[in-house]
Design a protein around this motif. Sequence first.
Motif, PDB file in Angstrom:
ATOM      1  N   THR A 199       0.729  -1.036   0.087  1.00  0.00           N
ATOM      2  CA  THR A 199       0.093  -0.082  -0.076  1.00  0.00           C
ATOM      3  C   THR A 199       0.941   1.378  -0.144  1.00  0.00           C
ATOM      4  N   LEU A 200       1.806   1.202   0.959  1.00  0.00           N
ATOM      5  CA  LEU A 200       2.627   2.571   0.947  1.00  0.00           C
ATOM      6  C   LEU A 200       3.782   2.755  -0.311  1.00  0.00           C
ATOM      7  N   VAL A 201       3.970   1.494  -0.619  1.00  0.00           N
ATOM      8  CA  VAL A 201       4.812   1.678  -1.846  1.00  0.00           C
ATOM      9  C   VAL A 201       4.110   2.121  -3.236  1.00  0.00           C
ATOM     10  N   TYR A 202       2.675   1.802  -3.316  1.00  0.00           N
ATOM     11  CA  TYR A 202       1.863   2.424  -4.362  1.00  0.00           C
ATOM     12  C   TYR A 202       1.666   3.948  -4.112  1.00  0.00           C
ATOM     13  N   ASP A 203       1.642   4.264  -2.805  1.00  0.00           N
ATOM     14  CA  ASP A 203       1.330   5.770  -2.432  1.00  0.00           C
ATOM     15  C   ASP A 203       2.476   6.448  -2.878  1.00  0.00           C
ATOM     16  N   ILE A 204       3.772   5.928  -2.293  1.00  0.00           N
ATOM     17  CA  ILE A 204       4.877   6.734  -2.623  1.00  0.00           C
ATOM     18  C   ILE A 204       5.107   7.049  -4.177  1.00  0.00           C
ATOM     19  N   THR A 205       5.017   5.723  -4.985  1.00  0.00           N
ATOM     20  CA  THR A 205       5.242   5.869  -6.346  1.00  0.00           C
ATOM     21  C   THR A 205       4.154   6.998  -6.948  1.00  0.00           C
ATOM     22  N   ALA A 206       2.954   6.951  -6.511  1.00  0.00           N
ATOM     23  CA  ALA A 206       1.841   7.989  -7.004  1.00  0.00           C
ATOM     24  C   ALA A 206       2.103   9.294  -6.438  1.00  0.00           C
ATOM     25  N   SER A 207       2.532   9.535  -5.537  1.00  0.00           N
ATOM     26  CA  SER A 207       3.069  10.824  -5.067  1.00  0.00           C
ATOM     27  C   SER A 207       4.160  11.352  -5.756  1.00  0.00           C
ATOM     28  N   PHE A 208       5.203  10.516  -6.088  1.00  0.00           N
ATOM     29  CA  PHE A 208       6.291  10.825  -6.877  1.00  0.00           C
ATOM     30  C   PHE A 208       6.029  11.077  -8.305  1.00  0.00           C
ATOM     31  N   ARG A 209       4.903  10.449  -8.801  1.00  0.00           N
ATOM     32  CA  ARG A 209       4.524  10.663 -10.216  1.00  0.00           C
ATOM     33  C   ARG A 209       4.100  11.920 -10.498  1.00  0.00           C
ATOM     34  N   HIS A 210       3.029  12.440  -9.630  1.00  0.00           N
ATOM     35  CA  HIS A 210       2.204  13.561  -9.471  1.00  0.00           C
ATOM     36  C   HIS A 210       3.526  14.725  -9.215  1.00  0.00           C
TER      37      HIS A 210
END
Length: 253
Positions: free
Chosen positions: A50-61
């Motif tokens: 979950t946190l991996v997906y969140d960090i990835t999404a945040s860095f994409r933004h």
Amino acid sequence: MPVVIKRIMFFVFLLLVWQGIVLLGVWPESMIPSPFSVVNELYLGFKDMTLVYDITASFRHLFIGLFLAILIGTGLGVLLAKVKTADETLGTMILALQSVPSIVWVPLAIIWFGFGETSIIFVVVIGGTFVMTMNIRTGVKNVSPIYLKAAKTMGSKGLDLFFKVVIPAAVPHAVTGVRLAWAFSWRALMAAELLSTGPGLGYTLSYASDFNNMSLVIGIIMIIGVIGSIVDQLVFHRIENKVLRRWGLEEAA
């Protein structure tokens, strides 16, 4: 004593104080969870990705928004530095908008773009653009007249003068602008994701808060701070120092 050792000792001390407060029962654990509870919550978050997906999404933004902020900010900065009328009008507005906290733009972004990723990226762009603009403006306007006169005596003018003299001379300010744009954009990103529908660290932070999961709330706050510190110190701070030394604005270590 090496700086790294001092920092490790400082944070170990903070953890001990934190655990001591929990053991003394000064506040209920629903308000101040123990360090072990936070570590366990982070472990579960990384284990189920979950946190991996969140960090990835945040860095994409962040990368999309920061790229656009640097691009737009550079263009606006050059415009303000070269066109006096634009500097006296648009420049005044940008200077005023620079002082507006990024979270203020979130309601406007939601109204314009809804709760999706476009709103998040918009807020990130706003967060980084103005500070980048003002740094580029300062860099271009403060090019030493000696450089300009020397280049002109050798026949350089127009675009040749701009790209071969003005741009290189403004690089230190541009690098500082990128570093500040990163910091402002990172804060803007978290503010925007708090009111988004996810994914992202800010969204998960808001979700955990709604369900009173303070261990996850504190864990995500720690992740946000660690990422911000690592990127700033290991990437932008080093690049800025190298550029300043290369341009003779700082003594070599």
